[in-house]
Structure formats: structure tokens, C-alpha cells
Design a protein around this motif. Sequence first.
Motif, PDB file in Angstrom:
ATOM      1  N   UNK A  10      49.496  32.680  28.112  1.00 47.37           N
ATOM      2  CA  UNK A  10      50.256  33.522  29.024  1.00 47.37           C
ATOM      3  C   UNK A  10      49.901  34.984  28.790  1.00 47.37           C
ATOM      4  N   UNK A  11      49.741  35.705  29.870  1.00 49.03           N
ATOM      5  CA  UNK A  11      49.582  37.152  29.780  1.00 49.03           C
ATOM      6  C   UNK A  11      50.984  37.756  29.743  1.00 49.03           C
ATOM      7  N   UNK A  12      51.236  38.617  28.790  1.00 53.26           N
ATOM      8  CA  UNK A  12      52.563  39.204  28.706  1.00 53.26           C
ATOM      9  C   UNK A  12      52.585  40.439  27.844  1.00 53.26           C
ATOM     10  N   UNK A  13      53.714  41.131  27.865  1.00 53.21           N
ATOM     11  CA  UNK A  13      53.887  42.325  27.056  1.00 53.21           C
ATOM     12  C   UNK A  13      54.533  41.936  25.731  1.00 53.21           C
ATOM     13  N   UNK A  14      54.367  42.776  24.721  1.00 54.30           N
ATOM     14  CA  UNK A  14      54.934  42.504  23.412  1.00 54.30           C
ATOM     15  C   UNK A  14      56.272  43.184  23.244  1.00 54.30           C
ATOM     16  N   UNK A  15      56.858  43.005  22.068  1.00 57.65           N
ATOM     17  CA  UNK A  15      56.237  42.387  20.892  1.00 57.65           C
ATOM     18  C   UNK A  15      56.493  40.894  20.719  1.00 57.65           C
ATOM     19  N   UNK A  24      62.048  38.930  30.353  1.00 56.06           N
ATOM     20  CA  UNK A  24      61.511  39.640  31.510  1.00 56.06           C
ATOM     21  C   UNK A  24      61.286  38.681  32.673  1.00 56.06           C
ATOM     22  N   UNK A  25      60.749  37.486  32.366  1.00 55.43           N
ATOM     23  CA  UNK A  25      60.549  36.474  33.408  1.00 55.43           C
ATOM     24  C   UNK A  25      61.887  36.021  33.988  1.00 55.43           C
ATOM     25  N   UNK A  26      62.883  35.874  33.126  1.00 55.41           N
ATOM     26  CA  UNK A  26      64.205  35.460  33.602  1.00 55.41           C
ATOM     27  C   UNK A  26      64.790  36.496  34.563  1.00 55.41           C
ATOM     28  N   UNK A  27      64.720  37.766  34.191  1.00 54.50           N
ATOM     29  CA  UNK A  27      65.272  38.820  35.039  1.00 54.50           C
ATOM     30  C   UNK A  27      64.510  38.938  36.351  1.00 54.50           C
ATOM     31  N   UNK A  74      59.263  43.415  38.164  1.00 57.22           N
ATOM     32  CA  UNK A  74      58.019  43.427  37.396  1.00 57.22           C
ATOM     33  C   UNK A  74      57.895  42.129  36.597  1.00 57.22           C
ATOM     34  N   UNK A  75      56.691  41.576  36.562  1.00 53.51           N
ATOM     35  CA  UNK A  75      56.416  40.346  35.829  1.00 53.51           C
ATOM     36  C   UNK A  75      55.525  40.654  34.631  1.00 53.51           C
ATOM     37  N   UNK A  76      55.718  39.959  33.519  1.00 49.39           N
ATOM     38  CA  UNK A  76      54.972  40.292  32.297  1.00 49.39           C
ATOM     39  C   UNK A  76      53.466  40.120  32.392  1.00 49.39           C
ATOM     40  N   UNK A  77      52.992  39.313  33.345  1.00 51.05           N
ATOM     41  CA  UNK A  77      51.550  39.121  33.496  1.00 51.05           C
ATOM     42  C   UNK A  77      50.951  40.016  34.570  1.00 51.05           C
TER      43      UNK A  77
END
Length: 271
Positions: A10-15, A24-27, A74-77
Amino acid sequence: MAISVFDLFKIGIGPSSSHTVGPMRAAATFAQALREQGLLAQVTRVQVRLYGSLSATGVGHATDRACLLGLMGQWPDRIDPSTIESRIGQVLQEHCLMLDGSHPLAFDYGRDMLLLDESLPYHPNAMSLEAMDGQRSLLSQTYFSVGGGFIVEQAEIDAPASEMNAVMLPYEFDSGAQLLALCKAHNLSVAQLMMANECAWRPEAEVREGLLRIWAAMRECVANGLRNEGILPGGLHVKRRAARLHRSLQELGKPNVIGSTLGAMEWVNLF
């Protein structure tokens, strides 16, 4: 083994995948649901409630910030990490959040971002979001961030097992030995067999585009690490080390420099 490569990578932001990517995906999923149900324009307030581990360590793992970004659509990927600080700063300074990226909404962090000393029974990483029109609740949903960026909605937990959507793969296996046996029996390479399984979820062109996007993100992460120094974002005050290590390894190739016998493994650790 009904799991996609896009669940593993998965592409995503940290940490944290469970404390940052999942929330973030849930929101973002919640904001999307408001739009799809035609409720977006009626929303005058959104409240986020963090429970258990998300509450206890959420600020250090940027759970609160991730929720704000997700609510903004906004999506983490997909988000450009360089825009995160300015987006969050604007919300906190102006007390206004652009819900789903289009609907301006008053947002008071102290009132609307609640870190609760309470745990929900299904999983310690729990959060609830509620959208309201005045005192009237328009939509409420509870999510569990179960690790690896995966989220589960309360509705999925409550649904009978027969209602869960199961994907039937052309080549089911539960071990490496079974995978190799299937490849031999069907005269397929591992890559060919896995592509056939991936196409049970999405068209081949979409699979290939997604894999290339993941590879591009990996390369960009390496490049960012090699050119940036200082402290990693996220509030944990972790020092960046890749750029300095890269310079040290490059020095080993110069004449009259005594090199480490572990030079090869240091290059592996760098990347």
C-alpha cells in the motif's frame, strides 16, 4: 489465498499503517459516503472520536492529522506529502475544514476531535465519525484500523457471514509448496499465476498500472531519503539517516579509503 498484491503493498503516509494510513482511509471513506448519499451540503458539523490505542498514541502517530486529511477527501495513496503541513495548518488556524474537498465546514479541534479514555470491544484501534445538521445526526459510522492500512466498518462486523463478498480465485493456494505445484500443473510461471489471480479483482491493465504506481512511489521514497536531511515528519523526532549513509558509502569507492567488509550489506540496508 484470497489476498491481492494491493493489500500487501500500500502507498501511504507515515509514521504508522494502523495509526495513520488506516484512520485516513476511514475518514476519507466517511466523507465519500456523505457525498454519495447526497448529505454533504446538509452537514454543519463533523465530530471524530478516537478510542483505545488510537486515542492513547494517536497524536504521536499523527492519527488526528490523518483524520483531518481524510475528511478533506485526501487518500493516503494519492496525497502529495509536501502539502500536508500547509493543509493541517490552515484548518487549525482558520477553524474551517473543506469536507470532501468541496464543502466548507466549521471545525473546532478541541470540540470536534475527541481522544477518549475508552476502548471498543472488537479491536483497540477504533474510531467513530458523526456528521450532523445542527443537533440532528445525518450519518454515523464506526471503523476499526486492524493493521496494514486495512479498515473494517462496524456494519461489516455485524453483517452475517453469508453476506460477505468472497472472491473466487482461479488458483487457490495456502503455501509456497502449493503455489509451485499449481505452476507446474498448469505450466505457468509464478508471475503468470499471480496475474491470473489478480484479475479476479480487476482488469489486467488496471493491475499493471497499479503495480507501476507502487514502483514509482518506492523509487520516489528512496530519492527523497537520499536528498533530504533533518527530522522525519510525524512528531516522533526521528533523524533522517539515508543521505548521510549514502555519502559514506560513496566515499568507500574512492582511492586510499579503507572500506568496511560489510559494504555490500550496507548498500542493501540503505535501499
